[in-house]
Design a protein around this motif. Structure first.
Motif, PDB file in Angstrom:
ATOM      1  N   GLY A  32       0.810  -1.227   0.000  1.00  0.00           N
ATOM      2  CA  GLY A  32       0.000   0.000   0.000  1.00  0.00           C
ATOM      3  C   GLY A  32       0.837   1.267   0.000  1.00  0.00           C
ATOM      4  N   LEU A  33       1.917   1.241  -0.766  1.00  0.00           N
ATOM      5  CA  LEU A  33       2.839   2.389  -0.807  1.00  0.00           C
ATOM      6  C   LEU A  33       2.122   3.702  -1.125  1.00  0.00           C
ATOM      7  CD1 LEU A  33       5.510   1.076  -0.303  1.00  0.00           C
ATOM      8  CD2 LEU A  33       6.229   1.609  -2.618  1.00  0.00           C
ATOM      9  N   LEU A  34       1.157   3.659  -2.059  1.00  0.00           N
ATOM     10  CA  LEU A  34       0.509   4.893  -2.527  1.00  0.00           C
ATOM     11  C   LEU A  34      -0.659   5.326  -1.627  1.00  0.00           C
ATOM     12  CD1 LEU A  34       0.296   4.183  -6.375  1.00  0.00           C
ATOM     13  CD2 LEU A  34       2.148   5.232  -5.087  1.00  0.00           C
ATOM     14  N   TRP A  35      -1.095   4.468  -0.723  1.00  0.00           N
ATOM     15  CA  TRP A  35      -2.276   4.781   0.089  1.00  0.00           C
ATOM     16  C   TRP A  35      -1.927   5.842   1.130  1.00  0.00           C
ATOM     17  CZ3 TRP A  35      -5.543  -0.154   1.492  1.00  0.00           C
ATOM     18  CH2 TRP A  35      -5.849  -0.832   0.311  1.00  0.00           C
ATOM     19  N   PRO A  36      -2.949   6.635   1.546  1.00  0.00           N
ATOM     20  CA  PRO A  36      -2.692   7.656   2.568  1.00  0.00           C
ATOM     21  C   PRO A  36      -2.180   7.029   3.871  1.00  0.00           C
ATOM     22  CG  PRO A  36      -4.884   7.931   1.596  1.00  0.00           C
ATOM     23  CD  PRO A  36      -4.345   6.629   1.078  1.00  0.00           C
ATOM     24  N   ARG A  37      -1.314   7.771   4.553  1.00  0.00           N
ATOM     25  CA  ARG A  37      -0.708   7.277   5.793  1.00  0.00           C
ATOM     26  C   ARG A  37      -1.742   6.927   6.862  1.00  0.00           C
ATOM     27  NH1 ARG A  37       4.700   7.863   6.509  1.00  0.00           N
ATOM     28  NH2 ARG A  37       5.798   8.912   4.825  1.00  0.00           N
ATOM     29  N   GLU A  38      -2.823   7.733   6.931  1.00  0.00           N
ATOM     30  CA  GLU A  38      -3.787   7.501   8.021  1.00  0.00           C
ATOM     31  C   GLU A  38      -4.504   6.155   7.909  1.00  0.00           C
ATOM     32  OE1 GLU A  38      -3.771  10.005   5.851  1.00  0.00           O
ATOM     33  OE2 GLU A  38      -5.782  10.801   5.456  1.00  0.00           O
ATOM     34  N   TYR A  39      -4.419   5.501   6.740  1.00  0.00           N
ATOM     35  CA  TYR A  39      -5.061   4.178   6.605  1.00  0.00           C
ATOM     36  C   TYR A  39      -4.017   3.076   6.451  1.00  0.00           C
ATOM     37  CZ  TYR A  39      -8.679   7.555   5.496  1.00  0.00           C
ATOM     38  OH  TYR A  39      -9.506   8.626   5.524  1.00  0.00           O
ATOM     39  N   GLY A  40      -2.802   3.345   6.842  1.00  0.00           N
ATOM     40  CA  GLY A  40      -1.783   2.297   6.837  1.00  0.00           C
ATOM     41  C   GLY A  40      -0.837   2.331   5.654  1.00  0.00           C
ATOM     42  N   GLY A  41      -1.043   3.283   4.724  1.00  0.00           N
ATOM     43  CA  GLY A  41      -0.161   3.366   3.559  1.00  0.00           C
ATOM     44  C   GLY A  41       1.064   4.227   3.838  1.00  0.00           C
TER      45      GLY A  41
END
Ligand SMILES: Cc1cc2nc3c(=O)[nH]c(=O)nc-3n(C[C@H](O)[C@H](O)[C@H](O)COP(=O)(O)OP(=O)(O)OC[C@H]3O[C@@H](n4cnc5c(N)ncnc54)[C@H](O)[C@@H]3O)c2cc1C
Length: 383
Positions: free
Chosen positions: A59-68
């Motif tokens: 999940g490299l591209l996912w937002p940090r707040e959801y674990g990315g």
């Protein structure tokens, strides 16, 4: 097209390469050939995804707040290339990562994002996709599974087919018709379905490889709570378009091109080992495929440039899908042809991957459908 690499990108590549050298599983991924090997492969791939996740590589591209990690598309491309180059196994939760996640990030409520996204990355919840039906594949909007409003939720009845990993998944993304009186692209709603709900029957289908990786799924009065609707009721088609646009995912492009190069290198090694590397016909074929693999790499560079500029892949992705599907099948045909008559009797690497390569021109939209999109949307030809 921009070919330049920032120093930070090279640093990331070295970091990933070193991590893979130390952590890559000892054995390669295997194509399952029966139920037992499918279950074993499932466990093996789940462990592998968990290790990658713990290292921060899912999940490299996912937002940090959801674990990315909120990273740039180039970082994902580098990771894909390095994973493929190391011949590392693929991620297990592909539907969750490529389809469910990006759809929820774009259309889900805050509560849905917090509830579902982190467990997709950690492989704690594996997802499948309940879209296709016996009469609705290429023409997906023809789907007939019904969802009727009842109390604070819906009751779903119908049949789905070709559902990959249905038996092994805890959750599904589901399309069902909520208003049959509307034209077919409207009146469809997008649901998140708990696969342990009452009323679900899964009947595995055996493939040519011997595996039962996909199934028929029968839904008989299955209750789905209202909070498991994604977006607005009757507006599921637009949301499904987000899912399908991401279906081949950011994990697809650079990984596949490296895997094709590996298949070609294996074919060259086979030609050498059986003394056919000097055969002019074999040399011609290998040269043609080498050029194709290089074209595939350049197509990937063009896609990456668009993504880095914040643009969508657009209808050009159909060109990549069509070219990739044909090249994948040709590479595995080359391996099998090199083995000659023995190839029809043996049960080795090329037999399994040749059978598996037939999927390329069907799953994720057939080659004929890609050709239609190219004709109409890129070339401006009439329907
Ligand atoms: C390995 C695998 C895994 C899959 N996993 C899933 C999954 O997890 N979940 C899910 O929902 N689905 C899944 N699918 C289903 C997949 O999305 C469909 O098979 C695909 O969309 C094609 O639909 P269909 O099989 O109904 O074929 P059809 O749509 O019936 O097509 C039959 C033939 O007609 C051609 N055709 C159809 N329409 C046109 C047209 N307009 N112009 C020209 N030719 C046309 C097609 O190209 C094809 O050759 C999977 C499929 C495979 C092979």
């Amino acid at each position: 097209m921009d070919f330049s690499h920032a120093p930070a990108d090279d640093g990331f590549r070295h970091e990933v390469r070193a991590w893979l050298a130390a952590n890559r599983p000892a054995r390669a991924e295997r194509i399952p050939h029966d139920e037992a090997s499918l279950a074993e492969e499932f466990g093996f791939l789940r462990d592998w995804q968990r290790r990658l996740h713990a290292a921060g590589y899912v999940g490299l591209l996912w937002p940090r707040e959801y674990g990315g990690r909120g990273a740039r598309p180039t970082a994902q491309a580098i990771l894909n290339e390095e994973l493929a180059r190391a011949r590392a196994p693929q991620l297990l939760n592909r539907v969750g990562i490529n389809n469910t996640g990006p759809t929820l990030i774009a259309h889900g409520t805050e509560a849905q994002k917090r509830r579902y996204l982190p467990k997709i990355l950690s492989a704690d919840e594996i997802w499948c996709q309940l879209f296709s039906e016996p009469g609705a594949g290429s023409d997906l909007a023809a789907l007939r599974t019904r969802a009727q409003a009842e109390g604070d939720g819906f009751v779903v009845t119908g049949q789905k087919v070709w559902t990959s990993y249905a038996e092994l998944s805890g959750w599904a993304i589901l399309l069902a018709r909520t208003d049959p009186s509307l034209p077919k692209h409207r009146g469809i709603t997008y649901f998140l379905l708990d696969m342990r709900s009452r009323g679900i029957t899964i009947r595995p289908l055996r493939q040519a490889t011997g595996s039962t990786e996909f199934s028929e799924v029968f839904l008989d009065g299955v209750r789905v709570p209202g909070e498991q609707v994604v977006g607005a009721v009757n507006r599921g088609w637009e949301i499904a378009m987000t899912t399908l646009a991401h279906e081949r995912g950011t994990g697809f492009a650079f990984k596949e091109q490296v895997l094709q190069r590996i298949a070609l290198e294996d074919a060259v090694a086979l030609a050498r080992s059986i003394g056919r590397a000097r055969d002019p016909a074999v040399r011609q074929e290998i040269a043609r495929r080498w050029i194709d693999v290089e074209i595939m790499r350049l197509m990937n560079c063009r896609t990456l440039t668009r993504l880095e500029r914040g643009e969508e892949p657009g209808p050009e992705s159909s060109l990549v899908k069509l070219f990739w599907a044909e090249l994948t099948q040709r590479l595995h045909e080359l391996g099998l042809a090199l083995e000659g008559p023995r190839g029809q009797l043996a049960e080795g690497r090329w037999q399994q991957t040749w059978l598996w390569s037939r999927v390329a021109s069907i799953a994720g939209g057939t080659s004929e459908v890609q050709a239609n999109i190219i004709a109409q949307r890129l070339l401006g030809l009439p329907r």
